[in-house]
Design a protein around this motif. Sequence first.
Motif, PDB file in Angstrom:
ATOM      1  N   GLY A 282      69.800  25.817  52.255  1.00  0.00           N
ATOM      2  CA  GLY A 282      68.792  24.783  52.407  1.00  0.00           C
ATOM      3  C   GLY A 282      67.407  25.315  52.117  1.00  0.00           C
ATOM      4  N   VAL A 283      66.528  24.439  51.645  1.00  0.00           N
ATOM      5  CA  VAL A 283      65.125  24.771  51.410  1.00  0.00           C
ATOM      6  C   VAL A 283      64.292  24.081  52.485  1.00  0.00           C
ATOM      7  CG1 VAL A 283      63.173  24.558  49.834  1.00  0.00           C
ATOM      8  CG2 VAL A 283      65.460  25.035  48.933  1.00  0.00           C
ATOM      9  N   ALA A 284      63.536  24.865  53.223  1.00  0.00           N
ATOM     10  CA  ALA A 284      62.675  24.309  54.265  1.00  0.00           C
ATOM     11  C   ALA A 284      61.222  24.612  53.929  1.00  0.00           C
ATOM     12  CB  ALA A 284      63.030  24.898  55.631  1.00  0.00           C
ATOM     13  N   LYS A 312      49.105  24.018  53.210  1.00  0.00           N
ATOM     14  CA  LYS A 312      49.349  25.451  53.366  1.00  0.00           C
ATOM     15  C   LYS A 312      50.809  25.595  53.777  1.00  0.00           C
ATOM     16  CE  LYS A 312      47.462  29.708  55.293  1.00  0.00           C
ATOM     17  NZ  LYS A 312      46.473  30.316  56.211  1.00  0.00           N
ATOM     18  N   LEU A 313      51.675  25.660  52.770  1.00  0.00           N
ATOM     19  CA  LEU A 313      53.110  25.589  52.998  1.00  0.00           C
ATOM     20  C   LEU A 313      53.820  26.782  52.374  1.00  0.00           C
ATOM     21  CD1 LEU A 313      53.572  21.838  52.035  1.00  0.00           C
ATOM     22  CD2 LEU A 313      53.630  22.747  54.339  1.00  0.00           C
ATOM     23  N   GLY A 314      54.793  27.299  53.100  1.00  0.00           N
ATOM     24  CA  GLY A 314      55.663  28.328  52.573  1.00  0.00           C
ATOM     25  C   GLY A 314      57.088  27.814  52.510  1.00  0.00           C
ATOM     26  N   ILE A 315      57.952  28.568  51.849  1.00  0.00           N
ATOM     27  CA  ILE A 315      59.358  28.184  51.688  1.00  0.00           C
ATOM     28  C   ILE A 315      60.242  29.135  52.471  1.00  0.00           C
ATOM     29  CG2 ILE A 315      61.278  28.045  50.049  1.00  0.00           C
ATOM     30  CD1 ILE A 315      59.353  27.125  47.939  1.00  0.00           C
ATOM     31  N   LEU A 316      61.194  28.575  53.198  1.00  0.00           N
ATOM     32  CA  LEU A 316      62.267  29.355  53.807  1.00  0.00           C
ATOM     33  C   LEU A 316      63.588  28.947  53.159  1.00  0.00           C
ATOM     34  CD1 LEU A 316      61.550  29.338  57.669  1.00  0.00           C
ATOM     35  CD2 LEU A 316      61.186  31.207  56.068  1.00  0.00           C
ATOM     36  N   LEU A 317      64.386  29.930  52.806  1.00  0.00           N
ATOM     37  CA  LEU A 317      65.746  29.663  52.337  1.00  0.00           C
ATOM     38  C   LEU A 317      66.683  29.854  53.519  1.00  0.00           C
ATOM     39  CD1 LEU A 317      65.693  31.529  48.897  1.00  0.00           C
ATOM     40  CD2 LEU A 317      65.331  29.100  49.343  1.00  0.00           C
TER      41      LEU A 317
END
Length: 463
Positions: A282-284, A312-317
Amino acid sequence: MNSDEPLTPAGRLFLRPEINQIIHCLVGVQNSIDVDSVKSQIADSIMIQHPRFSSLLVRDRNGVEYWRRTSIEVDRHVIVVSDRVSDDVGVNDEKAANEYLADLAISSSMDYSKPLWEIHLLLAHNCAVFRIHHALGDGISLMSLFLTCCRRADDPDALPTIVSDLKAVRSTRNRGRRSLGEMMLEFLLAVWFSLLFVLEFIGRALWVCDRKTPISGGEGVELWPRKVATAKFALEDMKAVKKGVPNATINDVLFSVIGAGLSRYLEHRQPKGLKEGLQLTGVAMVNLREQPGLQDLADMMKGNRGSRWGNKLGILLLPVNYYKKTLDPLQYVERTKKMLDRKKRTFEAHFSYGIGKLVMSFLGPKVACILNFRIVCNTSFTISNVIGPREEITIGGNLITYIRVTSTSLSHALTMHMMSYAGRAEMQVLVAKDIIPDPEFLAECFENALLEMKTAVATLTTK
């Protein structure tokens, strides 16, 4: 013009046609909607004073986007839908509103001749859809702005209250005094897991792809027709499950529910041929700033307090694994907690934000969009979680009965947006209906997964 303000890197990314993210916030109210009253409230609200909500998107001769202040014509932003959305008399208000959201998910982009927001009033269904382009701000900023227009139901003079999830994480990390050896070990683990993430992030952007399953999307799926269903949870049930696993958090429970629910759904759709332990990624999208207090919002809008408005967003896998029903429900929570604990030790979200900003600055939004688009195409679903007010609230004296969030389509066949409000958590399940034709059943799988975990905890406590 000197007054023009450039977009943030993430804002420019969200405007790319391959991504083009528009947020849809569905707000239900108890009483009928007075259109004239709504327009009057908007005209007097802080939203009209906000620079983003009163600015046009313009491009210079080099194609660089800027915000330019303009005057607001409220009538152009309020779209009144008087008739029922569905011709089927058997469709209730919830399903009708979800049908409307499904249509918006693949509709054309917004009108760039006005500021990029609209409010659709569905009079026959006592609800409104706030349609806001993601380039205007991230979820935390926009939710904070919306709540300045609301008041607590039990105290009409008081603003709603929100608890920041980042503060909760930080307080957990800082709990207790640690020795020098423990801090060194923590640092080395952070470096190690961060390095693993960097390699995974690069791999996902280039060639590493999830195995095809009945929920897989891919390039072009963002244009396919959509359906929306709602999964409903009680926060008390999540808290009960959280107590059953030492040091677990609500986010641990939420993501374990996603994993267990997807396993149940895949077992229904493809009972044979799926390997035990199959990974779905999933991409969060993660906000990298704290939720501002509502009283601090005016300062944030002006760029004070060290935090500018924007994205101001980052990506979590976030990986989940397919398991058959033989797996104990609480094992999902334990395994999910172990995975998320590793994620918390990394600088994953900060790295993805930094590399995205770097690529945007030196290679431009087209290259940055290609990288993000590849990551979406090579993974299986999108998940987001927004914290809402803890108590019931009103807007214009009208009690809000629910708040739900979704967005325009991505190249995933499955997108999930969780929103908490007054002791409840509701997740909008947005699907490509030709790939996932039964989102109501999928939502039920998620709900049943939480109930199974709650039952497992109750069984443990009675032994």
